[in-house]
Design a protein around this motif. Structure first.
Motif, PDB file in Angstrom:
ATOM      1  N   ASP A  55     -29.173 -14.572  -1.453  1.00 35.02           N
ATOM      2  CA  ASP A  55     -28.912 -15.883  -2.071  1.00 35.02           C
ATOM      3  C   ASP A  55     -28.907 -15.771  -3.592  1.00 35.02           C
ATOM      4  OD1 ASP A  55     -28.596 -17.230   0.304  1.00 35.02           O
ATOM      5  OD2 ASP A  55     -30.626 -18.066   0.338  1.00 35.02           O
ATOM      6  N   ARG A  58     -25.634 -14.208  -4.754  1.00 36.94           N
ATOM      7  CA  ARG A  58     -24.502 -15.144  -4.731  1.00 36.94           C
ATOM      8  C   ARG A  58     -24.552 -16.107  -5.910  1.00 36.94           C
ATOM      9  NH1 ARG A  58     -25.174 -14.524   0.703  1.00 36.94           N
ATOM     10  NH2 ARG A  58     -26.664 -16.203   0.985  1.00 36.94           N
ATOM     11  N   ILE A  59     -25.723 -16.637  -6.176  1.00 40.63           N
ATOM     12  CA  ILE A  59     -25.849 -17.609  -7.266  1.00 40.63           C
ATOM     13  C   ILE A  59     -25.696 -16.917  -8.616  1.00 40.63           C
ATOM     14  CG2 ILE A  59     -27.475 -19.177  -8.408  1.00 40.63           C
ATOM     15  CD1 ILE A  59     -28.343 -20.017  -5.540  1.00 40.63           C
ATOM     16  N   SER A  82     -21.499 -22.732  -4.366  1.00 41.40           N
ATOM     17  CA  SER A  82     -22.074 -21.781  -3.402  1.00 41.40           C
ATOM     18  C   SER A  82     -22.030 -22.321  -1.977  1.00 41.40           C
ATOM     19  CB  SER A  82     -23.519 -21.450  -3.778  1.00 41.40           C
ATOM     20  OG  SER A  82     -24.357 -22.573  -3.603  1.00 41.40           O
ATOM     21  N   ASN A  84     -24.071 -24.177  -0.650  1.00 44.72           N
ATOM     22  CA  ASN A  84     -25.438 -24.041  -0.134  1.00 44.72           C
ATOM     23  C   ASN A  84     -26.248 -25.209  -0.687  1.00 44.72           C
ATOM     24  OD1 ASN A  84     -27.961 -23.280   0.686  1.00 44.72           O
ATOM     25  ND2 ASN A  84     -27.929 -21.280  -0.305  1.00 44.72           N
ATOM     26  N   ALA A  89     -31.758 -22.950  -2.332  1.00 45.54           N
ATOM     27  CA  ALA A  89     -30.782 -22.607  -3.375  1.00 45.54           C
ATOM     28  C   ALA A  89     -31.268 -23.090  -4.743  1.00 45.54           C
ATOM     29  CB  ALA A  89     -29.423 -23.207  -3.051  1.00 45.54           C
ATOM     30  N   THR A  92     -33.900 -20.790  -5.890  1.00 50.40           N
ATOM     31  CA  THR A  92     -33.301 -19.541  -6.368  1.00 50.40           C
ATOM     32  C   THR A  92     -32.824 -19.696  -7.801  1.00 50.40           C
ATOM     33  OG1 THR A  92     -32.662 -18.904  -4.131  1.00 50.40           O
ATOM     34  CG2 THR A  92     -31.485 -17.838  -5.945  1.00 50.40           C
TER      35      THR A  92
END
Length: 189
Positions: A55, A58-59, A82, A84, A89, A92
């Motif tokens: 995660d 991706r971010i 994302s 998400n 998220a 994150t």
């Protein structure tokens, strides 16, 4: 004072300065990372991405690509791009800021901490063929924010133009992904 000299520990002030000058000339961030870690700047930047949980990767990829094109993202934009929409998220994002991998700036925008690092991450993701989802997320985000009444100079339009640019898409994600992206954005636009 902060005990973060790394490979500079035990060297004279003159030797430390010489290492900085040899490593990066006028780019202080490059010199600091290279001199203290003993690793090449590009290697260290990519290592930072790889060490994150999926995660986080991706971010961070979203933030890096957006930052490399001089766009910061708000927390809601990160969630949209994302796809998400969870507290995890948001946590994150907060962790990336806490670890100084990303930085919060004026207007509640989150950026990669340095544009040069963002460019290195973007180039590495492109080289590994991992830019597809990031670019699609950023293009969909921009398309969702554009309205017919907006001037083309406004931020959502500039983002959209950047992330659906033909040359950019062909170079980074390929013709098939570009066609599918254009098709998916057709109804939104």
């Amino acid at each position: 004072r902060e005990k973060r000299l790394g490979v500079l520990t035990g060297k004279s002030r003159r030797e430390q300065e010489q290492l900085f000058q040899n490593q990066a000339g006028r780019q202080l961030l490059v010199a600091m990372i290279t001199a203290t870690s003993g690793k090449q700047f590009e290697e260290k930047a990519v290592e930072e991405l790889v060490e994150l949980e999926p995660d986080g990767q991706r971010i961070y990829a979203l933030l890096a690509v957006a930052s490399s094109f001089r766009f910061g993202l708000t927390r809601d934009e990160i969630l949209i791009a994302s796809a998400n929409f969870t507290n995890a998220a948001l946590n994150t994002v907060a962790q990336l800021v806490t670890r100084h991998i990303a930085v919060g700036r004026e207007g509640d925008f989150i950026w990669g901490r340095h544009r040069k690092i963002a460019e290195i991450i973007t180039d590495e993701l492109a080289k590994q063929g991992q830019l597809k989802e990031t670019v699609i997320g950023l293009a969909r985000l921009a398309a969702a924010k554009v309205t017919p009444m907006m001037r083309k100079s406004e931020r959502p339009w500039r983002m959209l133009i950047t992330f659906i640019n033909h040359a950019f898409l062909l170079r980074n994600v390929g013709i098939e992904v570009a066609r599918n992206l254009y098709g998916s954005l057709e109804t939104v636009l």
